[in-house]
Design an enzyme around this catalytic site. Structure first.
Site, PDB file in Angstrom:
ATOM      1  N   GLY A  52       6.473   4.328   9.384  1.00 60.03           N
ATOM      2  CA  GLY A  52       7.003   5.030  10.740  1.00 60.03           C
ATOM      3  C   GLY A  52       6.886   4.194  11.698  1.00 60.03           C
ATOM      4  O   GLY A  52       6.977   2.853  11.507  1.00 60.03           O
ATOM      5  N   CYS A  56       9.321   0.305  15.164  1.00 61.77           N
ATOM      6  CA  CYS A  56      10.279  -0.711  14.819  1.00 61.77           C
ATOM      7  C   CYS A  56      11.122  -0.310  13.125  1.00 61.77           C
ATOM      8  O   CYS A  56      12.189  -0.434  13.475  1.00 61.77           O
ATOM      9  CB  CYS A  56       9.368  -1.924  14.417  1.00 61.77           C
ATOM     10  SG  CYS A  56       8.969  -2.609  15.927  1.00 61.77           S
ATOM     11  N   ARG A  61       5.457   7.566  17.300  1.00 65.20           N
ATOM     12  CA  ARG A  61       7.040   7.496  17.129  1.00 65.20           C
ATOM     13  C   ARG A  61       7.149   7.196  15.597  1.00 65.20           C
ATOM     14  O   ARG A  61       6.698   6.605  14.746  1.00 65.20           O
ATOM     15  CB  ARG A  61       7.499   6.072  17.822  1.00 65.20           C
ATOM     16  CG  ARG A  61       7.868   6.346  19.288  1.00 65.20           C
ATOM     17  CD  ARG A  61       8.264   5.000  19.977  1.00 65.20           C
ATOM     18  NE  ARG A  61       7.260   4.261  20.197  1.00 65.20           N
ATOM     19  CZ  ARG A  61       7.530   3.304  20.936  1.00 65.20           C
ATOM     20  NH1 ARG A  61       8.777   2.840  21.289  1.00 65.20           N
ATOM     21  NH2 ARG A  61       6.420   2.187  20.917  1.00 65.20           N
ATOM     22  N   HIS A  71       0.785  -1.370   0.148  1.00 68.12           N
ATOM     23  CA  HIS A  71       0.132  -0.106  -0.018  1.00 68.12           C
ATOM     24  C   HIS A  71       0.760   1.358  -0.098  1.00 68.12           C
ATOM     25  O   HIS A  71       1.588   1.490   0.942  1.00 68.12           O
ATOM     26  CB  HIS A  71      -0.986  -0.020   1.246  1.00 68.12           C
ATOM     27  CG  HIS A  71      -1.776  -1.243   1.270  1.00 68.12           C
ATOM     28  ND1 HIS A  71      -2.741  -1.394   0.396  1.00 68.12           N
ATOM     29  CD2 HIS A  71      -1.819  -2.428   1.998  1.00 68.12           C
ATOM     30  CE1 HIS A  71      -3.358  -2.532   0.707  1.00 68.12           C
ATOM     31  NE2 HIS A  71      -3.017  -2.928   1.659  1.00 68.12           N
TER      32      HIS A  71
END
Ligand code: UDX
Length: 435
Positions: free
Chosen positions: A260, A263, A331, A254
Site C-alpha cells: 500500500g 507510492c 493511503r 516479505h
C-alpha cells in the site's frame, strides 16, 4: 547555495531539511498558510522518525525557513525543487500534473538569473519537457534549466534514505545544471553515493521502473506465499532460498497482505497508463496491480476462514492500520479493504495503531478505537496483526489470552514463530506458512 523547495509535504519537507543539514540555505514554500504557520511554530505535520529534530536544528542554525511567498523565494534561489503532489487523477489513474504545471508557471513568472528547476515529484515520462515548454511560454526571457531528480525515500526511513542513498538519479541536458546539481549533492557525492547522470526522460522512467519492479517483487512473493500454503511449504524459507542468489537479492521478499502507501499503488497505475498511451503495454505491471488489489480483500476472507467461516456478530481486534510501521500514513493501506471485508461479513471491529488512528478515522467508518493492543483485544473473538509495528512483536500472550474471548491470532506479517504462539494455546494463522 540557495535552494527553494516548492511543496512542504512529505518529500519537500524531508528533502528540504536534509539539504539544509548539508549546509545549504533552504526555504520550504507552501500555499497552505496553516501548514507554514505550524512549521514556523515547530510543529511537523507528518510523522517521520527524526524529522522534528532535524528541522529544529536547521531552523536554529538559520539554514532552514518556511514561507508562503513563492515569488521572493524563487527570485532568490539558485535551485528550485518542485515537490508538489501528483495524485492519481480521478477516473483514469493517470498522474494529476496540475500542481506541477501550476508551480512551473509561478516559477517562470518569478525567476531571476540562471536558475535550475528540478522536478522531484514523481512524474510521467515527458513531464520535464512540458514543464520546460510552459516555463518558456510563460517567460521567454527566463534563463533556466529543467532537471529531473526523482526521490527514492521510504516513509519511516526517509532521512536515512536521503543521507545514505543507493544512488542519486539526475536527468538533464545542460552542463551548467550538471555543475549545480553536483554541488547540491556534494556531501553525498564525497561519500561515494553514485550520482547517475542521464537524460530527463530516462530519469523520469527510472523512478517508475524502480517502484514497479519493487511492487512486482512483493507481489511475486505474495503469490508464492499462497502457493506455499497449498503445497505445504514455507514462504520465508523460499524467500531466503531465492534471495541468497545475488541476482535476486533478499530485500522486498516479505510476504504480507499486499503493498500500500502513497507510492506503489499510484505509480504502478500511472506506469500502466503511460505504457498504454505509448502503445507499449506493461502486462506484468497490469497484473501486479490487479493481483495486489484482489489480495487485500482476500486477506479479509482468510481471516474469516481462520475464525471458523462466519464472523457475523463476532468481535475482531485489528492491530496496525497504517500501510507499514513508523508512519501515520493510511493511503491505500491493506487495513482499509480488510476491515471493509470483515464489516461486510458482519464483524464488529476494534482497532489500535500507534500513529495511524487519526488518519484512519477519516477513511474507515464504524470502527471502535482502543489505546493499546490489550484494550483492543478485550472480548475479541480473534486478533489480527495487519501492520508489523515493533510493539506488536513481543505481545504478552498470557495477558492477551486472558482478555480475549477466544485465543485466535491471525498474523498477516509473519512476525511470530508458529510453535511459539501454539505453545501459548493459540490457534495461529500466518501468510505462506503451512499451519
Ligand atoms: C516506496 C519505495 O520504497 C521508495 O523508494 C519510493 O520513493 C516510495 O515508495 P514507501 O511507500 O515509503 O516507499 O514504503 P516501502 O517500505 O517501500 O513499502 C511499500 C509497501 O510494500 C508497504 O505496504 C509494505 O508493507 C510493503 N512491503 C514492502 C511488503 O509487503 N513486503 C516487502 O518485502 C516490502
Amino acid at each position: 547555495m540557495k535552494i527553494t523547495m516548492i511543496g512542504s509535504g512529505y518529500v519537500g519537507l524531508v528533502s528540504g531539511a536534509c539539504f539544509a543539514d548539508f549546509g545549504h540555505d533552504v526555504t520550504c514554500v507552501d500555499k497552505d498558510a496553516g501548514k507554514i504557520e505550524a512549521l514556523k511554530a515547530g510543529r511537523i505535520p507528518i510523522f517521520e522518525p527524526g524529522l522534528d529534530g532535524l528541522v529544529a536544528a536547521n531552523v536554529a542554525a538559520g539554514r532552514l525557513a518556511f514561507s508562503t511567498d513563492i515569488a521572493t523565494c524563487v527570485r532568490e534561489a539558485d535551485v528550485v525543487f518542485i515537490a508538489v503532489g501528483t495524485p492519481s487523477r480521478r477516473g483514469d489513474g493517470h498522474a494529476d500534473l496540475s500542481y506541477v504545471y501550476g508551480a512551473a508557471r509561478e516559477i517562470a513568472e518569478n525567476v531571476s538569473g540562471f536558475t535550475v528547476v528540478v522536478t522531484k515529484s514523481t512524474v510521467p515520462v515527458g513531464t520535464g519537457d512540458e514543464v520546460e515548454r510552459i516555463m518558456r511560454e510563460t517567460n521567454p526571457e527566463a534563463d533556466i534549466a529543467v532537471v529531473s531528480n526523482p526521490e527514492f525515500l521510504r516513509e519511516g526511513a526517509a532521512i536515512d534514505d536521503f543521507k545514505r542513498p543507493d544512488r542519486i538519479v539526475v536527468g538533464l541536458d545542460d552542463e551548467r545544471a550538471r555543475a549545480v546539481m553536483t554541488e547540491a549533492y556534494r556531501p553525498l557525492y564525497l561519500n561515494q553515493a553514485p550520482l547517475l547522470f542521464t537524460t530527463r526522460r530516462t530519469s523520469e522512467l527510472i523512478k517508475y521502473a524502480s517502484n514497479a519492479f519493487l511492487a512486482l517483487k512483493i507481489t511475486f512473493i505474495n503469490e508464492m506465499a499462497d502457493l506455499c500454503e497449498k503445497v505445504g511449504a514455507n514462504v520465508q524459507e523460499v524467500a531466503r532460498g531465492i534471495g541468497l542468489d545475488g541476482r535476486i537479492g533478499p530485500k522486498f521478499l516479505h510476504a504480507g497482505p499486499g503493498y500500500g502507501g502513497s507510492c506503489f499503488p499510484k505509480d504502478t497505475l500511472a506506469l500502466v497508463k503511460t505504457a498504454q498511451d505509448y502503445d507499449s503495454p506493461v502486462r506484468l505491471i497490469e497484473t501486479t496491480v490487479a493481483v495486489n488489489d484482489n489480495r487485500k480483500r482476500a486477506m479479509g476472507r482468510k481471516i474469516i476462514h481462520a475464525v471458523g467461516g462466519d464472523v457475523r456478530g463476532k468481535r475482531i481486534a485489528v492491530l496496525g492500520l497504517t500501510f507499514k510501521p513508523n508512519t501515520d500514513d493510511m493511503r491505500d493501506s491493506p487495513a482499509i479493504a480488510i476491515i471493509q471485508a470483515l464489516q461486510d461479513a458482519g464483524a464488529a471491529i476494534v482497532a489500535y495503531d500507534p500513529e495511524g488512528i487519526d488518519n484512519a478515522r477519516k477513511l474507515i467508518e464504524g470502527v471502535d478505537y482502543a489505546d493499546n493492543a490489550y484494550h483492543a483485544s478485550e472480548g475479541a473473538d480473534a486478533v489480527v496483526i495487519v501492520t508489523e509495528w515493533n510493539q506488536f512483536r513481543a505481545l504478552d500472550f498470557t495477558r492477551l489470552k486472558t482478555v480475549m474471548k477466544a485465543p485466535i491470532l491471525i498474523d498477516l506479517r509473519n512476525i511470530y514463530r508458529p510453535e511459539e504462539v501454539a505453545r501459548h494455546g493459540f490457534s495461529y494463522t500466518s501468510v505462506g506458512r503451512a499451519d
